[in-house]
Design a protein around this motif. Structure first.
Motif, PDB file in Angstrom:
ATOM      1  N   LYS A  51       0.717  -1.618  -0.164  1.00 33.94           N
ATOM      2  CA  LYS A  51       0.283  -0.148   0.012  1.00 33.94           C
ATOM      3  C   LYS A  51       0.871   1.505   0.060  1.00 33.94           C
ATOM      4  CE  LYS A  51      -3.013   2.162   3.164  1.00 33.94           C
ATOM      5  NZ  LYS A  51      -3.543   2.510   4.397  1.00 33.94           N
ATOM      6  N   HIS A  52       1.838   1.192   0.735  1.00 34.72           N
ATOM      7  CA  HIS A  52       2.771   2.454   0.980  1.00 34.72           C
ATOM      8  C   HIS A  52       4.139   2.449   0.415  1.00 34.72           C
ATOM      9  CE1 HIS A  52       0.584   3.712   4.567  1.00 34.72           C
ATOM     10  NE2 HIS A  52       0.389   2.697   4.857  1.00 34.72           N
ATOM     11  N   ILE A  53       4.293   1.147  -0.610  1.00 37.73           N
ATOM     12  CA  ILE A  53       5.646   1.322  -1.276  1.00 37.73           C
ATOM     13  C   ILE A  53       4.859   1.548  -2.934  1.00 37.73           C
ATOM     14  CG2 ILE A  53       5.830  -0.865  -2.747  1.00 37.73           C
ATOM     15  CD1 ILE A  53       8.827   1.237  -1.012  1.00 37.73           C
ATOM     16  N   GLY A  54       3.776   1.600  -3.585  1.00 41.00           N
ATOM     17  CA  GLY A  54       2.868   1.579  -4.593  1.00 41.00           C
ATOM     18  C   GLY A  54       3.103   0.873  -5.519  1.00 41.00           C
ATOM     19  N   GLY A  55       3.307  -0.258  -5.514  1.00 43.86           N
ATOM     20  CA  GLY A  55       3.757  -1.368  -6.182  1.00 43.86           C
ATOM     21  C   GLY A  55       3.291  -2.976  -5.642  1.00 43.86           C
ATOM     22  N   THR A  56       3.357  -3.919  -6.474  1.00 48.17           N
ATOM     23  CA  THR A  56       2.760  -5.188  -5.652  1.00 48.17           C
ATOM     24  C   THR A  56       3.647  -5.793  -5.157  1.00 48.17           C
ATOM     25  OG1 THR A  56       1.098  -4.943  -7.991  1.00 48.17           O
ATOM     26  CG2 THR A  56       1.836  -7.795  -6.293  1.00 48.17           C
ATOM     27  N   VAL A  57       3.471  -6.514  -3.402  1.00 48.23           N
ATOM     28  CA  VAL A  57       4.698  -7.071  -3.224  1.00 48.23           C
ATOM     29  C   VAL A  57       4.219  -8.635  -2.942  1.00 48.23           C
ATOM     30  CG1 VAL A  57       5.848  -7.026  -1.128  1.00 48.23           C
ATOM     31  CG2 VAL A  57       4.787  -5.787  -1.464  1.00 48.23           C
ATOM     32  N   VAL A  58       4.783  -9.894  -3.334  1.00 47.10           N
ATOM     33  CA  VAL A  58       4.656 -11.012  -3.119  1.00 47.10           C
ATOM     34  C   VAL A  58       5.564 -11.559  -2.464  1.00 47.10           C
ATOM     35  CG1 VAL A  58       4.733 -12.893  -4.893  1.00 47.10           C
ATOM     36  CG2 VAL A  58       4.202 -10.458  -5.829  1.00 47.10           C
ATOM     37  N   ILE A  59       5.088 -12.447  -1.566  1.00 53.33           N
ATOM     38  CA  ILE A  59       5.761 -13.085  -0.396  1.00 53.33           C
ATOM     39  C   ILE A  59       6.362 -14.336  -1.742  1.00 53.33           C
ATOM     40  CG2 ILE A  59       5.402 -14.850   1.431  1.00 53.33           C
ATOM     41  CD1 ILE A  59       4.178 -12.305   2.484  1.00 53.33           C
ATOM     42  N   ALA A  60       7.547 -15.008  -1.684  1.00 54.55           N
ATOM     43  CA  ALA A  60       7.805 -16.059  -1.857  1.00 54.55           C
ATOM     44  C   ALA A  60       8.672 -16.862  -0.298  1.00 54.55           C
ATOM     45  CB  ALA A  60       8.796 -16.286  -2.649  1.00 54.55           C
ATOM     46  N   ASN A  61       8.075 -18.337  -0.216  1.00 57.08           N
ATOM     47  CA  ASN A  61       8.692 -18.950   0.744  1.00 57.08           C
ATOM     48  C   ASN A  61       9.781 -20.311  -0.181  1.00 57.08           C
ATOM     49  OD1 ASN A  61       5.546 -19.022   1.536  1.00 57.08           O
ATOM     50  ND2 ASN A  61       6.833 -18.992   3.056  1.00 57.08           N
ATOM     51  N   VAL A  62      10.742 -19.557   0.955  1.00 53.72           N
ATOM     52  CA  VAL A  62      12.162 -20.150   0.308  1.00 53.72           C
ATOM     53  C   VAL A  62      12.597 -21.075   1.380  1.00 53.72           C
ATOM     54  CG1 VAL A  62      14.508 -20.166  -1.029  1.00 53.72           C
ATOM     55  CG2 VAL A  62      12.908 -18.120  -1.575  1.00 53.72           C
ATOM     56  N   GLY A  63      12.237 -22.481   2.066  1.00 51.81           N
ATOM     57  CA  GLY A  63      12.674 -22.835   3.376  1.00 51.81           C
ATOM     58  C   GLY A  63      14.300 -24.123   2.857  1.00 51.81           C
ATOM     59  N   GLY A  64      14.700 -23.836   3.690  1.00 54.32           N
ATOM     60  CA  GLY A  64      15.116 -25.287   4.185  1.00 54.32           C
ATOM     61  C   GLY A  64      16.892 -24.717   4.471  1.00 54.32           C
ATOM     62  N   ALA A  65      18.169 -26.002   5.120  1.00 54.27           N
ATOM     63  CA  ALA A  65      18.785 -24.845   5.811  1.00 54.27           C
ATOM     64  C   ALA A  65      18.869 -24.016   6.996  1.00 54.27           C
ATOM     65  CB  ALA A  65      19.639 -24.260   4.747  1.00 54.27           C
ATOM     66  N   SER A  66      17.476 -24.277   8.173  1.00 56.42           N
ATOM     67  CA  SER A  66      17.684 -23.296   8.722  1.00 56.42           C
ATOM     68  C   SER A  66      17.402 -21.740   8.488  1.00 56.42           C
ATOM     69  CB  SER A  66      19.093 -23.287   9.919  1.00 56.42           C
ATOM     70  OG  SER A  66      19.173 -25.133  10.287  1.00 56.42           O
ATOM     71  N   GLY A  67      16.781 -21.761   7.119  1.00 60.11           N
ATOM     72  CA  GLY A  67      16.624 -20.097   6.927  1.00 60.11           C
ATOM     73  C   GLY A  67      17.398 -20.356   5.780  1.00 60.11           C
ATOM     74  N   THR A  68      18.959 -20.797   5.493  1.00 62.38           N
ATOM     75  CA  THR A  68      19.874 -19.975   5.125  1.00 62.38           C
ATOM     76  C   THR A  68      19.428 -20.208   3.408  1.00 62.38           C
ATOM     77  OG1 THR A  68      21.104 -21.512   5.416  1.00 62.38           O
ATOM     78  CG2 THR A  68      21.182 -20.213   6.452  1.00 62.38           C
ATOM     79  N   LYS A  69      18.849 -21.225   3.635  1.00 63.30           N
ATOM     80  CA  LYS A  69      18.632 -21.302   1.717  1.00 63.30           C
ATOM     81  C   LYS A  69      17.689 -20.105   1.440  1.00 63.30           C
ATOM     82  CE  LYS A  69      15.968 -24.597  -1.734  1.00 63.30           C
ATOM     83  NZ  LYS A  69      15.465 -25.484  -1.963  1.00 63.30           N
ATOM     84  N   GLY A  70      17.141 -19.357   1.662  1.00 63.68           N
ATOM     85  CA  GLY A  70      16.284 -18.402   1.054  1.00 63.68           C
ATOM     86  C   GLY A  70      17.304 -16.489   1.977  1.00 63.68           C
ATOM     87  N   ALA A  71      18.507 -16.756   2.859  1.00 68.27           N
ATOM     88  CA  ALA A  71      18.452 -15.735   2.582  1.00 68.27           C
ATOM     89  C   ALA A  71      19.509 -15.960   1.475  1.00 68.27           C
ATOM     90  CB  ALA A  71      19.949 -15.857   3.886  1.00 68.27           C
ATOM     91  N   LYS A  72      20.167 -16.559   0.965  1.00 64.65           N
ATOM     92  CA  LYS A  72      21.499 -17.157   0.202  1.00 64.65           C
ATOM     93  C   LYS A  72      20.367 -16.589  -1.162  1.00 64.65           C
ATOM     94  CE  LYS A  72      24.911 -20.382  -1.906  1.00 64.65           C
ATOM     95  NZ  LYS A  72      25.355 -21.252  -2.310  1.00 64.65           N
ATOM     96  N   GLU A  73      19.235 -16.867  -1.405  1.00 64.33           N
ATOM     97  CA  GLU A  73      19.107 -16.294  -2.724  1.00 64.33           C
ATOM     98  C   GLU A  73      18.387 -15.091  -2.916  1.00 64.33           C
ATOM     99  OE1 GLU A  73      13.937 -16.712  -4.426  1.00 64.33           O
ATOM    100  OE2 GLU A  73      15.479 -18.750  -3.981  1.00 64.33           O
ATOM    101  N   ALA A  74      18.376 -14.209  -1.245  1.00 63.43           N
ATOM    102  CA  ALA A  74      18.333 -13.174  -1.243  1.00 63.43           C
ATOM    103  C   ALA A  74      19.590 -12.009  -1.192  1.00 63.43           C
ATOM    104  CB  ALA A  74      17.663 -12.740  -0.039  1.00 63.43           C
ATOM    105  N   LYS A  75      21.390 -12.923  -1.420  1.00 66.44           N
ATOM    106  CA  LYS A  75      22.078 -12.078  -1.395  1.00 66.44           C
ATOM    107  C   LYS A  75      22.393 -12.082  -2.651  1.00 66.44           C
ATOM    108  CE  LYS A  75      27.746 -13.734   0.088  1.00 66.44           C
ATOM    109  NZ  LYS A  75      28.039 -13.931   1.027  1.00 66.44           N
ATOM    110  N   GLU A  76      22.050 -13.153  -3.156  1.00 68.98           N
ATOM    111  CA  GLU A  76      22.177 -13.145  -4.795  1.00 68.98           C
ATOM    112  C   GLU A  76      21.905 -12.275  -5.798  1.00 68.98           C
ATOM    113  OE1 GLU A  76      22.539 -17.725  -5.048  1.00 68.98           O
ATOM    114  OE2 GLU A  76      24.533 -17.617  -3.941  1.00 68.98           O
ATOM    115  N   ALA A  77      20.294 -12.146  -5.474  1.00 64.40           N
ATOM    116  CA  ALA A  77      19.978 -12.021  -6.353  1.00 64.40           C
ATOM    117  C   ALA A  77      20.332 -10.324  -6.791  1.00 64.40           C
ATOM    118  CB  ALA A  77      17.914 -11.115  -5.660  1.00 64.40           C
TER     119      ALA A  77
END
Length: 312
Positions: A51-77
């Motif tokens: 609402k406040h950013i003025g654009g679509t925000v989509v949640i992507a659940n990326v589980g695995g490795a005690s939360g680090t799989k998603g963190a790694k994907e974000a780091k490499e994005a």
């Protein structure tokens, strides 16, 4: 003159591009499965951020490795503001315990939004009626009482701190996130886990037992649950959640995200949603969050060292 005009036009292109941000959907990477605490906190936050950013925000659940799989994907994005990480304290604990090579310094802080107190929670199949009874049993049967936990994450550090303070020895059973841990304890497959006040209804229905809460004072939502401190166990522990973006994201984009985050966190709707999650709204802006992250990282390193888990 033409050259000056060309230079002026070229200089205006990045500003115009940033002003248009976001031009496409923003992916919010939640590094845990749907239905867990982190997901349940960011689900109501995402539409308010949108609402406040003025654009679509989509949640992507990326589980695995005690939360680090998603963190790694974000780091490499790409560092363009279109991938943001929904993070909590595991980013520190998993790094120092050697489970992950992703650290909080791989990201730029945007804002902190919430804080959730940890509660030592028991299966109804256990015989204990109090924390004291649990502790006496744990000391009689070292290494036999099972705890559902996510390796090197907050659900591991919390009971491990209790172990250290009391001298008890517990047996850890690994699960990826709160949802599978809750299924395990509700089914009686483990004796204990780290949960929070979202499980209040199940406690009142006799499906779970709260033994102690890791707050400074008793919580008004469950005033009959004693604090660990009043029981002589000096452990205060909570899980703090915020948003970060990959290192190198343009400052203007971060500032726009920060402003939207501040407005979203102040929405009464978010406060109401957090009360249902047994969570306090805890907003920090970018500067305050950056300072807090450094302090939290130092604390987690100390905890990992004290618990014999330090691998770096």
């Amino acid at each position: 003159m033409r050259r000056l005009i060309a230079i002026a036009l070229a200089a205006s292109i990045p500003a115009a591009s940033l002003a248009a941000y976001p031009e496409r959907p923003i992916k919010m990477i939640v590094p845990w499965a749907a239905g867990g605490d982190t997901d349940n906190i960011f689900r109501p936050f995402a539409p308010l951020l949108q609402k406040h950013i003025g654009g679509t925000v989509v949640i992507a659940n990326v589980g695995g490795a005690s939360g680090t799989k998603g963190a790694k994907e974000a780091k490499e994005a790409p560092a363009d503001g279109y991938s943001i990480l929904a993070v909590h304290d595991y980013i520190h604990s998993t790094y120092w315990a050697g489970v992950a090579d992703v650290n909080y310094t791989d990201f730029e802080p945007v804002c902190l939004i919430s804080s959730t107190a940890s509660v030592l929670t028991a299966s109804p199949k256990t015989p204990w009626k109090s924390f004291q009874e649990f502790l006496a049993d744990a000391k009689k049967r070292p290494g036999q009482i099972t705890v559902g936990a996510t390796l090197a994450s907050t659900s591991h550090f919390f009971p491990a701190l209790i172990e250290k303070q009391t001298g008890a020895k517990l047996k850890y059973v690994s699960y990826e996130g709160l949802a599978p841990r809750m299924n395990a304890i509700l089914g009686g497959h483990v004796d204990l886990t780290d949960s929070n006040l979202t499980q209040k209804g199940k406690v009142e229905a006799g499906q779970l037992k709260f033994l102690a809460i890791a707050t400074e004072k008793r919580h008004p939502e469950m005033p009959n649950v004693p604090t660990l401190k009043e029981l002589g166990v000096n452990v205060v522990f909570d899980v703090n959640r915020g948003i970060m973006v990959p290192k190198g994201t343009p400052a203007d984009v971060i500032n726009k995200l920060s402003s939207a985050c501040a407005a979203a966190a102040k929405e009464p709707e978010f406060g109401k949603a957090m009360r249902l999650q047994g969570t306090d709204v805890r907003y920090m802006d970018r500067a305050a969050y950056a300072k807090w992250l450094k302090e939290a990282d130092d604390l987690n390193r100390t905890i990992a060292k004290d618990l014999g888990l330090l691998k770096r």
